[in-house]
Design an enzyme around this catalytic site. Structure first.
Site, mmCIF file in Angstrom:
data_model
loop_
_atom_site.group_PDB
_atom_site.id
_atom_site.type_symbol
_atom_site.label_atom_id
_atom_site.label_comp_id
_atom_site.label_asym_id
_atom_site.label_seq_id
_atom_site.Cartn_x
_atom_site.Cartn_y
_atom_site.Cartn_z
ATOM 1 N N ASP A 167 0.820 -1.224 0.000
ATOM 2 C CA ASP A 167 0.000 0.000 0.000
ATOM 3 C C ASP A 167 0.848 1.266 0.000
ATOM 4 O O ASP A 167 2.070 1.223 0.175
ATOM 5 C CB ASP A 167 -0.980 -0.002 1.190
ATOM 6 C CG ASP A 167 -0.344 -0.465 2.498
ATOM 7 O OD1 ASP A 167 0.910 -0.490 2.582
ATOM 8 O OD2 ASP A 167 -1.077 -0.794 3.441
ATOM 9 N N ASN A 201 -7.785 -3.347 14.409
ATOM 10 C CA ASN A 201 -9.176 -3.612 13.989
ATOM 11 C C ASN A 201 -9.254 -4.766 12.989
ATOM 12 O O ASN A 201 -10.289 -4.987 12.379
ATOM 13 C CB ASN A 201 -9.794 -2.343 13.390
ATOM 14 C CG ASN A 201 -9.081 -1.867 12.132
ATOM 15 O OD1 ASN A 201 -8.161 -2.518 11.640
ATOM 16 N ND2 ASN A 201 -9.501 -0.738 11.592
ATOM 17 N N HIS A 237 -7.469 -5.043 10.198
ATOM 18 C CA HIS A 237 -7.198 -4.724 8.786
ATOM 19 C C HIS A 237 -5.895 -5.391 8.313
ATOM 20 O O HIS A 237 -4.992 -5.642 9.102
ATOM 21 C CB HIS A 237 -7.210 -3.211 8.520
ATOM 22 C CG HIS A 237 -6.044 -2.434 9.016
ATOM 23 N ND1 HIS A 237 -6.111 -1.108 9.352
ATOM 24 C CD2 HIS A 237 -4.742 -2.780 9.230
ATOM 25 C CE1 HIS A 237 -4.935 -0.672 9.731
ATOM 26 N NE2 HIS A 237 -4.083 -1.665 9.678
ATOM 27 N N GLU A 287 -9.733 -1.884 5.365
ATOM 28 C CA GLU A 287 -10.377 -1.672 6.661
ATOM 29 C C GLU A 287 -11.617 -2.563 6.785
ATOM 30 O O GLU A 287 -12.106 -3.093 5.778
ATOM 31 C CB GLU A 287 -10.792 -0.195 6.780
ATOM 32 C CG GLU A 287 -9.642 0.793 6.661
ATOM 33 C CD GLU A 287 -8.783 0.877 7.923
ATOM 34 O OE1 GLU A 287 -8.776 -0.058 8.745
ATOM 35 O OE2 GLU A 287 -8.102 1.909 8.073
HETATM 36 P P1 PGA Z 1 2.085 -2.107 12.857
HETATM 37 O O1 PGA Z 1 0.882 -1.886 11.860
HETATM 38 O O2 PGA Z 1 2.988 -3.132 12.238
HETATM 39 O O3 PGA Z 1 2.752 -0.759 12.969
HETATM 40 O O4 PGA Z 1 1.500 -2.576 14.160
HETATM 41 C C1 PGA Z 1 0.294 -3.002 11.260
HETATM 42 C C2 PGA Z 1 -0.906 -2.585 10.444
HETATM 43 O O5 PGA Z 1 -1.604 -1.621 10.819
HETATM 44 O O6 PGA Z 1 -1.155 -3.242 9.417
#
Ligand code: PGA
Length: 255
Positions: A67, A136, A138, A143
């Protein structure tokens, strides 16, 4: 879906890096799907170490990132292109022409996204996809509510994700509201998927993804549909799972 529970972050990172390095050694032209975020940083550090100390060769490896924020130039210090360059690409012998990160400045975002999926296919598909997971549930910027078989496209970020990511920007209002994200359907086409998670803050999302129903409300639950998906998590992130899991890949018992 396999689940491997490791003692700590260092062990998660080492195992993920070993699995990726095995693929690179076996198939020097492999296609890696890469993720940003804090979680894969240890894995990238270990891959860099393997490149420097063990001559792990990335010269023919192709990568596709999950992304990118819409509106950020690759050179912006919070762009995911810049993150990957700083934390992995500049330390290994990958050819930058083999690196793909969605273009946050694409003029025609829809056309770009269709091209990105077609480009993954043109390279023969992703061999190993690395994923983190949001609190959450995702994956990438997909999302809750994203269709399970979505293709790469532009998405709007939830308030929770904007809040989580505000720590990287001067102020919350600087966090872009839109991103280009590889679709869940695109992710599911990878031949192998490794999802990494550590810390208690991920425990609910991990339990919902592994033990809960497959639902668009928990995007990572779609990974239950994949034939070769491994979750590598530490003990706190595994804390809400229904069952106990080992710390190694299960082997068939000898006959
Ligand atoms: P993080 O984020 O590795 O910084 O915990 C993961 C994500 O939100 O996909």
């Amino acid at each position: 879906m396999q689940v491997i529970v490791k003692k700590d972050y260092a062990q998660i990172s080492r195992l993920a890096a070993e699995m990726i390095a095995d693929e690179v050694r076996k198939n020097p032209r492999c296609v890696l799907g890469l993720a940003t975020g804090s979680t894969p940083l240890g894995t990238y550090a270990e891959l860099i170490r393997m490149h420097k100390k063990e001559k792990l060769d990335f010269s023919q490896v192709v990568t596709f990132n999950l992304d990118e924020y819409v509106g950020l130039d690759p050179k912006h210090n919070q762009s995911y292109w810049y993150f990957m360059y700083k934390n992995l690409f500049k330390h290994i012998n990958i050819r930058m022409e083999n690196v793909h990160v969605p273009n946050g400045k694409a003029e025609d975002v829809d056309a770009f996204c269709a091209w990105y999926d077609a480009e993954i296919e043109r390279f023969g598909g992703i061999d190993i996809q690395v994923l983190g997971i949001g609190g959450n549930g995702h994956i990438a910027f997909n999302e809750p509510g994203t269709a399970v078989f979505s293709r790469t496209g532009w998405v709007s970020l939830t308030k929770e994700t904007i809040r989580d990511n505000a720590r990287f920007f001067r102020k919350a209002s600087d966090v872009p509201r839109y991103a280009i994200s590889m679709g869940i359907g695109t992710i599911l086409e990878a031949r192998k998927i490794l999802l990494l998670a550590h810390k208690e803050s991920k425990a609910s999302a991990i339990a919902a993804s592994v033990d809960g129903p497959i639902t668009a409300n928990v995007p990572a639950s779609a990974l239950q549909l994949h034939a070769d998906c491994t979750f590598i998590v530490d003990k706190p992130a595994a804390g809400k799972l229904n069952r106990k899991y080992g710390s190694t890949l299960k082997k068939l018992p000898r006959a």
